[in-house]
Design a protein around this motif. Structure first.
Motif, PDB file in Angstrom:
ATOM      1  N   ALA A  15       0.827  -1.209   0.000  1.00 26.82           N
ATOM      2  CA  ALA A  15       0.000   0.000   0.000  1.00 26.82           C
ATOM      3  C   ALA A  15       0.859   1.256   0.000  1.00 26.82           C
ATOM      4  N   ALA A  16       1.923   1.247   0.819  1.00 24.61           N
ATOM      5  CA  ALA A  16       2.803   2.416   0.887  1.00 24.61           C
ATOM      6  C   ALA A  16       3.507   2.658  -0.443  1.00 24.61           C
ATOM      7  N   ALA A  17       3.975   1.571  -1.058  1.00 24.54           N
ATOM      8  CA  ALA A  17       4.660   1.700  -2.344  1.00 24.54           C
ATOM      9  C   ALA A  17       3.731   2.274  -3.405  1.00 24.54           C
ATOM     10  N   LEU A  18       2.503   1.788  -3.428  1.00 18.94           N
ATOM     11  CA  LEU A  18       1.542   2.289  -4.405  1.00 18.94           C
ATOM     12  C   LEU A  18       1.167   3.745  -4.138  1.00 18.94           C
ATOM     13  N   GLY A 273       9.192  -2.812  -3.539  1.00 18.54           N
ATOM     14  CA  GLY A 273       9.915  -1.880  -4.394  1.00 18.54           C
ATOM     15  C   GLY A 273       9.022  -0.754  -4.886  1.00 18.54           C
ATOM     16  N   VAL A 274       9.549   0.447  -4.856  1.00 23.68           N
ATOM     17  CA  VAL A 274       8.858   1.597  -5.432  1.00 23.68           C
ATOM     18  C   VAL A 274       9.463   1.910  -6.800  1.00 23.68           C
ATOM     19  N   SER A 275      10.797   2.024  -6.840  1.00 27.63           N
ATOM     20  CA  SER A 275      11.515   2.096  -8.113  1.00 27.63           C
ATOM     21  C   SER A 275      12.408   0.871  -8.225  1.00 27.63           C
ATOM     22  N   ASP A 276      12.837   0.544  -9.429  1.00 32.13           N
ATOM     23  CA  ASP A 276      13.676  -0.637  -9.641  1.00 32.13           C
ATOM     24  C   ASP A 276      14.966  -0.541  -8.828  1.00 32.13           C
ATOM     25  N   GLY A 277      15.429  -1.697  -8.339  1.00 31.03           N
ATOM     26  CA  GLY A 277      16.667  -1.719  -7.579  1.00 31.03           C
ATOM     27  C   GLY A 277      17.366  -3.053  -7.707  1.00 31.03           C
ATOM     28  N   ASP A 278      18.460  -3.215  -6.966  1.00 31.44           N
ATOM     29  CA  ASP A 278      19.215  -4.464  -7.000  1.00 31.44           C
ATOM     30  C   ASP A 278      18.396  -5.628  -6.460  1.00 31.44           C
ATOM     31  N   LEU A 279      17.525  -5.352  -5.493  1.00 35.34           N
ATOM     32  CA  LEU A 279      16.793  -6.408  -4.805  1.00 35.34           C
ATOM     33  C   LEU A 279      15.376  -6.588  -5.328  1.00 35.34           C
ATOM     34  N   LEU A 280      14.667  -5.485  -5.558  1.00 33.89           N
ATOM     35  CA  LEU A 280      13.257  -5.537  -5.931  1.00 33.89           C
ATOM     36  C   LEU A 280      12.974  -4.671  -7.152  1.00 33.89           C
ATOM     37  N   ARG A 281      11.985  -5.093  -7.932  1.00 37.55           N
ATOM     38  CA  ARG A 281      11.510  -4.266  -9.036  1.00 37.55           C
ATOM     39  C   ARG A 281      10.517  -3.235  -8.512  1.00 37.55           C
ATOM     40  N   GLY A 282      10.436  -2.138  -9.188  1.00 33.17           N
ATOM     41  CA  GLY A 282       9.517  -1.088  -8.779  1.00 33.17           C
ATOM     42  C   GLY A 282       8.090  -1.349  -9.229  1.00 33.17           C
ATOM     43  N   VAL A 283       7.189  -0.461  -8.826  1.00 36.28           N
ATOM     44  CA  VAL A 283       5.773  -0.571  -9.182  1.00 36.28           C
ATOM     45  C   VAL A 283       5.613  -0.433 -10.697  1.00 36.28           C
ATOM     46  N   ARG A 284       4.801  -1.312 -11.267  1.00 38.46           N
ATOM     47  CA  ARG A 284       4.476  -1.264 -12.683  1.00 38.46           C
ATOM     48  C   ARG A 284       2.998  -0.886 -12.850  1.00 38.46           C
ATOM     49  N   TYR A 285       2.727  -0.037 -13.827  1.00 40.09           N
ATOM     50  CA  TYR A 285       1.344   0.353 -14.109  1.00 40.09           C
ATOM     51  C   TYR A 285       0.883  -0.367 -15.369  1.00 40.09           C
ATOM     52  N   LEU A 286      -0.177  -1.160 -15.226  1.00 35.66           N
ATOM     53  CA  LEU A 286      -0.685  -2.021 -16.280  1.00 35.66           C
ATOM     54  C   LEU A 286      -1.971  -1.450 -16.871  1.00 35.66           C
ATOM     55  N   PRO A 287      -2.408  -1.968 -18.028  1.00 38.08           N
ATOM     56  CA  PRO A 287      -3.693  -1.527 -18.589  1.00 38.08           C
ATOM     57  C   PRO A 287      -4.862  -1.864 -17.661  1.00 38.08           C
ATOM     58  N   HIS A 288      -5.970  -1.227 -17.905  1.00 35.14           N
ATOM     59  CA  HIS A 288      -7.221  -1.489 -17.188  1.00 35.14           C
ATOM     60  C   HIS A 288      -7.123  -1.183 -15.699  1.00 35.14           C
ATOM     61  N   ASN A 289      -6.374  -0.141 -15.365  1.00 33.93           N
ATOM     62  CA  ASN A 289      -6.275   0.357 -13.989  1.00 33.93           C
ATOM     63  C   ASN A 289      -5.761  -0.715 -13.016  1.00 33.93           C
ATOM     64  N   ILE A 311      -0.568  -8.510  -8.472  1.00 36.51           N
ATOM     65  CA  ILE A 311      -1.293  -7.616  -9.382  1.00 36.51           C
ATOM     66  C   ILE A 311      -2.502  -7.078  -8.632  1.00 36.51           C
ATOM     67  N   HIS A 312      -2.632  -5.758  -8.619  1.00 28.50           N
ATOM     68  CA  HIS A 312      -3.691  -5.088  -7.865  1.00 28.50           C
ATOM     69  C   HIS A 312      -4.682  -4.440  -8.821  1.00 28.50           C
ATOM     70  N   ASN A 313      -5.940  -4.717  -8.618  1.00 28.00           N
ATOM     71  CA  ASN A 313      -7.007  -4.043  -9.354  1.00 28.00           C
ATOM     72  C   ASN A 313      -7.378  -2.788  -8.579  1.00 28.00           C
ATOM     73  N   MET A 314      -6.930  -1.645  -9.067  1.00 29.67           N
ATOM     74  CA  MET A 314      -7.087  -0.412  -8.307  1.00 29.67           C
ATOM     75  C   MET A 314      -8.546   0.021  -8.167  1.00 29.67           C
ATOM     76  N   GLU A 315      -9.403  -0.471  -9.058  1.00 30.31           N
ATOM     77  CA  GLU A 315     -10.823  -0.138  -8.934  1.00 30.31           C
ATOM     78  C   GLU A 315     -11.457  -0.816  -7.731  1.00 30.31           C
ATOM     79  N   LYS A 316     -10.852  -1.911  -7.286  1.00 32.41           N
ATOM     80  CA  LYS A 316     -11.372  -2.647  -6.132  1.00 32.41           C
ATOM     81  C   LYS A 316     -10.599  -2.357  -4.851  1.00 32.41           C
ATOM     82  N   TYR A 320      -5.814   2.264  -1.790  1.00 32.71           N
ATOM     83  CA  TYR A 320      -4.508   2.422  -2.402  1.00 32.71           C
ATOM     84  C   TYR A 320      -4.446   3.630  -3.316  1.00 32.71           C
ATOM     85  N   ALA A 321      -5.570   3.992  -3.885  1.00 32.88           N
ATOM     86  CA  ALA A 321      -5.582   5.015  -4.926  1.00 32.88           C
ATOM     87  C   ALA A 321      -5.760   6.428  -4.380  1.00 32.88           C
ATOM     88  N   LYS A 322      -5.994   6.563  -3.091  1.00 36.04           N
ATOM     89  CA  LYS A 322      -6.243   7.889  -2.526  1.00 36.04           C
ATOM     90  C   LYS A 322      -4.981   8.759  -2.589  1.00 36.04           C
TER      91      LYS A 322
END
Length: 322
Positions: A15-18, A273-289, A311-316, A320-322
């Motif tokens: 939630a914090a990363a998003l 991960g928020v942005s890409d790094g050595d350990l974790l990939r960052g947040v990716r934004y996919l189609p369909h929210n 994978i998070h459905n932001m409509e549900k 997270y989206a606030k």
């Protein structure tokens, strides 16, 4: 403690990363940090714990949420009593500038088991499991690098040392270069860099240098879960920081071992991960929210390490989206 706490912690870091990732590269580190803090706080409210923030965003008069001493969770009579150390966004400048290694992190342990580190600098030395027992913060930089290389069965010229890109590390850089070590500098966020020493695929062998003491405790929780080793020494760099240490009764000259930073054998750590790094990939934004997150969660008692791709459905998930 209930082992399911670990999975719930990941939900909090996700939630914090998003909450912060949407501000990537927009040049405002404060709004990115606030987005992470707000979402982390909302998700903590859903957890069945009686938690106290021992490392947070500052004191009550400095931070509206997740301040040191704040109570977290449902706080029911039968809820487990825990210490919580949070950094909703480790690497605020990384997000503001759109560069690597920003993560959201949480460490948790039973009440009284996390060192209440003052808001000052800490000189840190961290290695992975294969180099455990080879470091000594009282020894010189060169002695430590040679000892780690020997433990890893590496030529010193193959040893990769990482540290914050700061002028205060010029002497360390000089010593490492004289030995022939490989050096990888990073701009912000040393929690991820410390943890990277415990994963061979990152190519990082040693973390050394001065960074935030609170972040040191958070990193120590992860390193304990991973079987590595970390030592730290408080190094206040101003009169104000020195007074802060004294007011908290902190030991300035003590070398804190891993068991001083995180006591006992029951510690949890989660990061997303928020942005890409050595350990974790960052947040990716996919189609369909929809969005994708990449996280790691650890438990020291069992030594279990889980990498989670979600994978998070932001409509549900409107929180997270606030």
């Amino acid at each position: 403690m209930d082992r399911n706490i670990a999975i719930n912690l990941v939900r909090v870091t996700e939630a914090a990363a998003l909450g912060s990732a949407k501000y990537m590269g927009r040049g405002d580190k404060n709004i990115a940090d606030q987005g992470a803090v707000d979402n982390m706080r909302r998700m903590f409210d859903t957890m069945d714990i009686n938690g106290i923030v021992v490392i947070g965003e500052g004191e009550l008069d400095e931070a509206p949420m997740l301040y040191i001493g704040e109570k977290i969770g449902s706080c029911r009579p039968d809820s487990p009593e825990v210490d919580i150390a949070v950094d909703p966004l480790d690497g605020t400048n990384c997000v503001a500038k759109g560069i690597e290694n920003a993560i959201s992190v949480i460490a948790m342990a039973p009440r009284g088991c996390l060192l209440e580190a003052p808001d000052t600098y800490m000189y840190k030395l961290a290695v992975g499991p294969k180099a455990k027992g080879s470091i000594d913060l009282n020894a010189s930089v060169k002695e430590n690098m040679l000892s780690v290389a020997k433990a890893l069965n590496k030529d010193i010229t193959d040893l990769t040392v990482t540290m914050l890109d700061r002028e205060r590390h010029n002497d360390i850089i000089r010593d490492c270069r004289e030995l022939g070590c490989r050096i990888k500098l990073f701009s912000d966020g040393d929690v991820a860099a410390a943890i990277a020493t415990c994963f061979e695929h990152t190519g990082i062998d040693v973390l050394i240098g001065k960074g935030g003491a609170p972040e040191g405790v958070i990193a120590a929780a992860a390193i304990k879960c991973l079987g590595g080793e970390m030592q730290g020494k408080l190094t206040p760099m101003s009169d104000e920081e020195l007074e802060r240490c004294k007011s908290m009764g902190s030991e300035i000259d003590k070398v804190f071992l891993l068991d001083d930073l995180v006591k006992g054998d029951e510690a949890y750590f989660a990061a997303t991960g928020v942005s890409d790094g050595d350990l974790l990939r960052g947040v990716r934004y996919l189609p369909h929210n929809k969005t994708m997150t990449h996280s790691v969660v650890m438990r020291s008692k069992t030594g279990t390490i889980r990498f989670i791709e979600a994978i998070h459905n932001m409509e549900k998930k409107p929180v997270y989206a606030k």
